[in-house]
Design a protein around this motif. Sequence first.
Motif, PDB file in Angstrom:
ATOM      1  N   SER A 151      -1.552  -4.216  -2.537  1.00  0.00           N
ATOM      2  CA  SER A 151      -1.988  -3.615  -1.276  1.00  0.00           C
ATOM      3  C   SER A 151      -2.704  -4.640  -0.407  1.00  0.00           C
ATOM      4  N   VAL A 152      -3.555  -5.453  -1.038  1.00  0.00           N
ATOM      5  CA  VAL A 152      -4.276  -6.482  -0.282  1.00  0.00           C
ATOM      6  C   VAL A 152      -3.268  -7.434   0.369  1.00  0.00           C
ATOM      7  N   MET A 153      -2.241  -7.809  -0.420  1.00  0.00           N
ATOM      8  CA  MET A 153      -1.196  -8.691   0.086  1.00  0.00           C
ATOM      9  C   MET A 153      -0.545  -8.090   1.332  1.00  0.00           C
ATOM     10  N   PHE A 154      -0.317  -6.788   1.269  1.00  0.00           N
ATOM     11  CA  PHE A 154       0.313  -6.111   2.389  1.00  0.00           C
ATOM     12  C   PHE A 154      -0.618  -6.053   3.600  1.00  0.00           C
ATOM     13  N   TYR A 155      -1.856  -5.637   3.379  1.00  0.00           N
ATOM     14  CA  TYR A 155      -2.771  -5.448   4.510  1.00  0.00           C
ATOM     15  C   TYR A 155      -3.210  -6.767   5.125  1.00  0.00           C
ATOM     16  N   ARG A 156      -3.069  -7.858   4.379  1.00  0.00           N
ATOM     17  CA  ARG A 156      -3.435  -9.142   4.942  1.00  0.00           C
ATOM     18  C   ARG A 156      -2.618  -9.413   6.202  1.00  0.00           C
ATOM     19  N   ARG A 157      -1.369  -8.976   6.182  1.00  0.00           N
ATOM     20  CA  ARG A 157      -0.534  -9.150   7.367  1.00  0.00           C
ATOM     21  C   ARG A 157      -0.605  -7.941   8.287  1.00  0.00           C
ATOM     22  N   ALA A 158      -0.762  -6.754   7.695  1.00  0.00           N
ATOM     23  CA  ALA A 158      -0.759  -5.529   8.502  1.00  0.00           C
ATOM     24  C   ALA A 158      -2.183  -5.059   8.760  1.00  0.00           C
ATOM     25  N   TRP A 159      -3.070  -6.006   9.118  1.00  0.00           N
ATOM     26  CA  TRP A 159      -4.492  -5.655   9.253  1.00  0.00           C
ATOM     27  C   TRP A 159      -4.744  -4.682  10.399  1.00  0.00           C
ATOM     28  N   MET A 160      -3.795  -4.624  11.363  1.00  0.00           N
ATOM     29  CA  MET A 160      -3.969  -3.669  12.456  1.00  0.00           C
ATOM     30  C   MET A 160      -4.022  -2.238  11.927  1.00  0.00           C
ATOM     31  N   LEU A 161      -3.241  -1.988  10.866  1.00  0.00           N
ATOM     32  CA  LEU A 161      -3.237  -0.659  10.265  1.00  0.00           C
ATOM     33  C   LEU A 161      -4.621  -0.309   9.742  1.00  0.00           C
ATOM     34  N   LEU A 162      -5.299  -1.328   9.203  1.00  0.00           N
ATOM     35  CA  LEU A 162      -6.649  -1.110   8.684  1.00  0.00           C
ATOM     36  C   LEU A 162      -7.617  -0.791   9.807  1.00  0.00           C
ATOM     37  N   VAL A 163      -7.527  -1.595  10.871  1.00  0.00           N
ATOM     38  CA  VAL A 163      -8.485  -1.472  11.968  1.00  0.00           C
ATOM     39  C   VAL A 163      -8.414  -0.085  12.595  1.00  0.00           C
ATOM     40  N   SER A 164      -7.196   0.414  12.760  1.00  0.00           N
ATOM     41  CA  SER A 164      -7.034   1.700  13.441  1.00  0.00           C
ATOM     42  C   SER A 164      -7.788   2.805  12.702  1.00  0.00           C
TER      43      SER A 164
END
Lengths: 281, 330
Positions: A41-54
């Motif tokens: 998951s960390v690997m994924f969110y490292r690139r898709a950090w916008m998803l986290l921010v929202s």
Amino acid sequence: MTSDVATTPDGRGVPRRSSALRILPIELFAARRPHRLVERSVMFYRRAWMLLVSGFFEPLLYLLLVQVGFATLVGDIEVGGVSYDYALFVAPALLASSAMNGAIFDATGNVFEKLRHTKLYDTVLATPMTAADVALGEILGAVLRGTLYSIAFVFTMWVMGLVGSPLIVLAVPVCMLIAFAFAAAGMAAATFMRAWSDLEYVNAVTLPLLLFSATFYPVSSYGQWSWLVQLSPLYHGVVVVRGLNLGRLEWSMLGNLAVLVALALVGLAVTARRIERLLLR
Amino acid sequence: MHGNWRWPASLPCRTVATVPPSIITARDLRKQFGDFVAVDGIDFEVEPGESFGFLGPNGAGKTSTMRMVGCVSPITSGQLRIFDLDAASDGAAIRARMGVVPQADQLDAELTVVENLVIYGRYFDIPRAECRRRAAELLEFVQLTERADERVDPLSGGMKRRLTIARSLMSEPDLLLLDEPTTGLDPQARHILWDRLYRLKQRGVTLVLTTHYMDEAEQLCDRLVVMDQGCIVAEGSPRGLIDQYATREVLELRFVTGDVGDHDAAPAVDIAGIGDRSETLPDRTLIYAHDGEAALAEVHRRGLDPVGSLVRRSSLEDVFLRLTGRTLVD
Ligand SMILES: Nc1ncnc2c1ncn2[C@@H]1O[C@H](COP(=O)(O)OP(=O)(O)O)[C@@H](O)[C@H]1O
Ligand SMILES: [Mg+2]
């Protein structure tokens, strides 16, 4: 204690116990590498950090609503004979609710997708990873994400002057437990989903939970229905987080935490079992 | 094209000194889904370093068998030992030493090509730096280095398959399971894959594969079993099976259906006695003969006038037809 040898036919080696103990966290012991899925998951969110921010914004809007809306209208509220600013009363409840919401949504839609469509878990189970690793790993991933939001939430409360007691820092670990419990329950539910439309049932559960968990009013205001509130696991989270913000700790809060621990363990056990049944046929 | 490609140090390369036990031993292996019997009591053994195939049509039970061997599907009954461990109780330990290429690629669409490899290695507890090193080598091996940082989705079918094979090699497995490795790929993609698998085989990796392509079985398998409706109906080397169940050559005849009326009755009578035996299919008639040209001459001598004729070497397809009365791919 009866405990026969690990003889599950697929070699996942979950020891069987007597039925009374069956629901205990056996899965916790069968899990060896749940952190690998967290790593994924960390690997994924490292690139898709916008998803986290929202994910930060929704709770933020709630807080603004409380600050400028309710608080000015409602005024003070009395808890245990002491009068508190309504905003101090409701903000921690929103913190607990947002921990629940984030975790549930992470653990239902996302998990359903990986379980039924991308077949991630089939891939993972072809390695030394087990069904328990998948269950625990995905739940921990949701908890990790929820923790970030909880920290941001507490920080925002502090900035807005909604913190009533320094004990609020303890709300972060409590919110982790809330997130774990609801991620586990949500993931268990996701294993029963057959179509995307089934996600509606999740809303059908979380909205009443939000309304019937003494989130906006004290439990006494539910009158003769207050026993119903006790059935909501979210209520037990709200009680503790609110207690922390108002600086009122009570021994009964251990009982509230125990309810959440129980939900977490049952959800985890059901999830691992369902994944095993669905994917390891 | 890949002349100066070097064998990665991380890929298995071993010499077998003593006579080791079989890598897979299956005895009376059964798989049932409810009342439905998918695998009906099969026996087979796979020796280290050999390349072993399951040849059979759709629904024969190949995937069910592979999933049991892969320890992701509990056996219903019988015995299954892999690496001299019991599949029923040592699943995780067995999976740790095995590479799996499932029938559907199941790549991680949320990750890039290289991340797919790295995280897969992590599932086996391989240190991160080592995962990255192996991933780079394997991408080279499957000719995907240029695509390393792209998402998986836009890759072609053949590339995805190669990536799945690379992924299965991340753990440097002793045994590689491949479920229909080239089904649905175009001929060029298939040949690239066969070439990669052949290199692995030469390095002593034990390959177990399923296929419904007889040319694939002939290319890749030292030994194979023919499966049909959950049972093994024959076992041997591709050449041995052909020698045993087919003649050296096959004469294929096509008649215009209108000429002979009912497509099977008319020629069947007229060709009686030509070659060793014949097989009549909806669209053609096969005559099994040691000398196909001689058989064709005899057909003409009898005054039959097929619209098309072809003499070819017999194949596993003929073996399957002989054993089951049906064709492999329909
Ligand atoms: N999970 C399952 N539940 C019920 N039937 C199944 C299941 N998996 C496979 N089958 C059935 O078992 C038979 C063999 O399937 P499979 O092993 O996939 O064959 P193959 O790989 O040779 O095409 C098929 O008839 C298939 O429908
Ligand atoms: Mg199959």
